[in-house]
Design a protein around this motif. Structure first.
Motif, PDB file in Angstrom:
ATOM      1  N   HIS A   1       0.823  -1.201   0.000  1.00  0.00           N
ATOM      2  CA  HIS A   1       0.000   0.000   0.000  1.00  0.00           C
ATOM      3  C   HIS A   1       0.864   1.261   0.000  1.00  0.00           C
ATOM      4  N   ASN A   2       1.859   1.292   0.876  1.00  0.00           N
ATOM      5  CA  ASN A   2       2.739   2.459   0.937  1.00  0.00           C
ATOM      6  C   ASN A   2       3.584   2.607  -0.324  1.00  0.00           C
ATOM      7  N   ALA A   3       3.968   1.479  -0.914  1.00  0.00           N
ATOM      8  CA  ALA A   3       4.745   1.516  -2.155  1.00  0.00           C
ATOM      9  C   ALA A   3       3.950   2.184  -3.270  1.00  0.00           C
ATOM     10  N   MET A   4       2.643   1.879  -3.356  1.00  0.00           N
ATOM     11  CA  MET A   4       1.795   2.514  -4.359  1.00  0.00           C
ATOM     12  C   MET A   4       1.671   4.012  -4.103  1.00  0.00           C
ATOM     13  N   LEU A   5       1.497   4.394  -2.834  1.00  0.00           N
ATOM     14  CA  LEU A   5       1.354   5.814  -2.499  1.00  0.00           C
ATOM     15  C   LEU A   5       2.639   6.587  -2.809  1.00  0.00           C
ATOM     16  N   VAL A   6       3.777   6.040  -2.393  1.00  0.00           N
ATOM     17  CA  VAL A   6       5.053   6.724  -2.618  1.00  0.00           C
ATOM     18  C   VAL A   6       5.370   6.796  -4.115  1.00  0.00           C
ATOM     19  N   SER A   7       5.038   5.728  -4.844  1.00  0.00           N
ATOM     20  CA  SER A   7       5.261   5.731  -6.292  1.00  0.00           C
ATOM     21  C   SER A   7       4.365   6.760  -6.977  1.00  0.00           C
TER      22      SER A   7
END
Length: 537
Positions: A315-321
């Motif tokens: 989830h955080n990877a999608m947000l940061v990306s």
């Protein structure tokens, strides 16, 4: 003789040809907008698969592929694009201009998107990816050339920068659309983002027929009346205006200088005339260096990198990306100001130096692997995008179109785009495997490539910023006594204001001669044609 660059005479105002009711700078903006939408599609297609690599529904529907096959699932698009650029290389003479080639490419993208959206197997999805990539390989070959041949020298880089900012908007849309659709149930999570390609392709397809063909292409195939009409509309003048006729004569003069380069498919491998092969090799290398910088690690696999290399949750990877793409867009506004002021060579070297340093620090932070260093690595990768946009984004895409001679521009451009897609495929294919097997050392590989790029640019890349395309041709032309200049000599001369001014004067003199003796030249050509016909009989 009146100054050919003089403003449009008052009696001609309101009479000049137009497209969509537009002429002059507004028409140039319309062409740029169409090209930009095509590159928005390019950016979207690069980005949406990166989000799907961490989408549980998508991975389950396709059998939870391992890193190697997942890399191929993403990079199969680049395989298709490579063959699309090769198709453009072989078939350039038969597609009838820049606009028809674009329309063919967009039609193929739509077919490939339909195949992907309706997929229920790995094989069908891969076929759809390859077909859509084939179409985009054609489009990304032709669009930069069409735009470069329509714009004026002083704003060419800025127009390309606007186009490339739209590529990033495509990346942003893809990231946030995939993220938003992840909250829905069922395969619509991934089918809708895949199908969205169709909407973007149709929007470009519907706009193209109403815009002018490249006047330089029209002149190169002998359609002088159509070239005059298109150029008059793009410059806001009338076909008979002196400054329009003078620019056409400049184009014709450059064509006559490069006449030894007949433009066939094999001529890109010959250096006769005006160093065709050398210029194609430089354009090819520019695409190679851009991809080996590591930029598509983040563009195509951002969520995967943030999750598997830096250690974030999915989830955080999608947000940061997604945040990275927004930052990427804001950084892309810098070249709007810099690209036509600083120059191509300086921006290339600044970009490579900055990207190399960012990859070095990423390797350190990921290698240390302590609390907080992962986020420091993510921050450095954000800064990486600033250096990329400033040095290699719009700068690289405009450079081959400026560098290549007219008769080899489409074929040479196709080969340079082959390099773009071939090495995009390589990077996207190996990155998941590299991250899995060598971890932080992956960043060291890209660091080395970035630092190694700098001396190549310094010694081998001529300056083309704010030069008429025909002036670049004359930089490579034979010098006194038929002597061929070395590449280093061309590079040095391209940075000399005095030498470039002399070249510009040579171009004006050649164009002025053709302008004042057009009837004599036409009569001589007719006599040669008549003699050749009689000899053939």
């Amino acid at each position: 003789m009146a100054d050919p660059a003089s403003t449009l005479a008052p009696e001609n105002v309101g009479k000049s040809p137009s497209y969509l009711g537009l002429k002059g700078q507004p028409l140039l903006y319309a062409v740029t907008f169409c090209c930009s939408t095509g590159f928005l599609l390019f950016g979207y297609d690069l980005g949406f698969m990166g989000g799907l690599t961490t989408n549980e529904k998508f991975l389950n529907d396709f059998g939870n592929p391992q890193s190697t096959f997942l890399g191929f699932l993403v990079s199969s698009y680049e395989v298709g694009a490579t063959f699309g650029a090769l198709f453009q290389y072989w078939m350039a003479d038969y597609l009838g201009g820049r606009k028809p080639a674009n329309m063919i490419g967009l039609s193929i993208v739509i077919i490939g998107a339909v195949i992907q959206t309706s997929s229920f197997s790995r094989a069908q999805f891969i076929v759809g990816r390859i077909v859509a990539g084939f179409g985009l390989g054609i489009v990304t070959t032709v669009i930069p050339i069409w735009l470069a041949e329509c714009t004026v020298p002083k704003s060419r880089g800025r127009m390309m920068a606007m186009q490339l900012s739209n590529l990033i908007i495509g990346l942003i849309i893809s990231n946030w659309l995939v993220y938003g659709m992840s909250f829905h149930e069922g395969s619509i999570q991934w089918r809708f983002p895949v199908g969205f390609q169709i909407i973007l392709a149709l929007s470009v397809f519907g706009f193209l027929p109403f815009l002018p063909e490249s006047p330089r292409y029209l002149a190169s195939v002998g359609k002088n009346e159509a070239a005059n009409h298109a150029l008059a509309a793009l410059r806001g003048g009338w076909p008979d205006d002196e400054h329009i006729q003078f620019e056409i004569k400049e184009i014709e003069y450059a064509i006559s200088v490069e006449s030894e380069e007949v433009g066939g498919w094999s001529d890109v491998f010959r250096d006769n005339g005006i160093s065709g092969f050398t210029r194609v090799a430089i354009a090819f290398s520019a695409n190679f260096f851009q991809q080996m910088s590591g930029v598509n690690v983040m563009s195509s696999l951002g969520p995967y990198v943030f999750e598997n290399s830096i250690g974030m949750s999915a989830h955080n990877a999608m947000l940061v990306s997604g945040g990275l793409q927004v930052y990427y867009f804001l950084s892309s506004l810098i070249p709007w100001w810099a690209v036509d002021r600083v120059g191509r060579r300086k921006l290339f070297m600044i970009g490579s130096g900055g990207m190399g340093a960012c990859m070095m620090f990423s390797a350190i932070f990921v290698g240390v692997n302590k609390k907080g260093t992962g986020y420091a690595a993510a921050a450095v990768l954000y800064i990486f995008q600033t250096f990329f946009t400033m040095g290699w984004q719009s700068n690289m895409w405009v450079y081959p179109s400026e560098l290549l001679p007219l008769k080899l521009r489409l074929r040479g451009g196709a080969l340079s785009v082959v390099s773009q897609w071939l090495f995009t495929f390589t990077v996207v294919m190996i990155t998941p495997v590299m991250i899995t097997n060598i971890g932080y050392k992956s960043y060291i590989v890209f660091m080395v490539f970035n630092f190694a790029t700098i001396p190549v640019i310094y010694f081998c890349y001529p300056e083309t910023s704010q030069r008429p395309l025909e002036v670049v041709d004359l930089l490579f032309a034979d010098r006194e006594n038929g002597r061929r200049p070395s590449l280093w000599e061309v590079v040095k001369d391209s940075t000399s204001k005095e030498f470039v001014a002399n070249i510009e004067e040579q171009l004006k003199e050649g164009a002025r001669f053709r302008y004042e003796n057009g009837d004599v030249i036409a009569e001589a050509k007719e006599q040669v044609h008549h003699l050749e016909k009689n000899n053939a009989v």
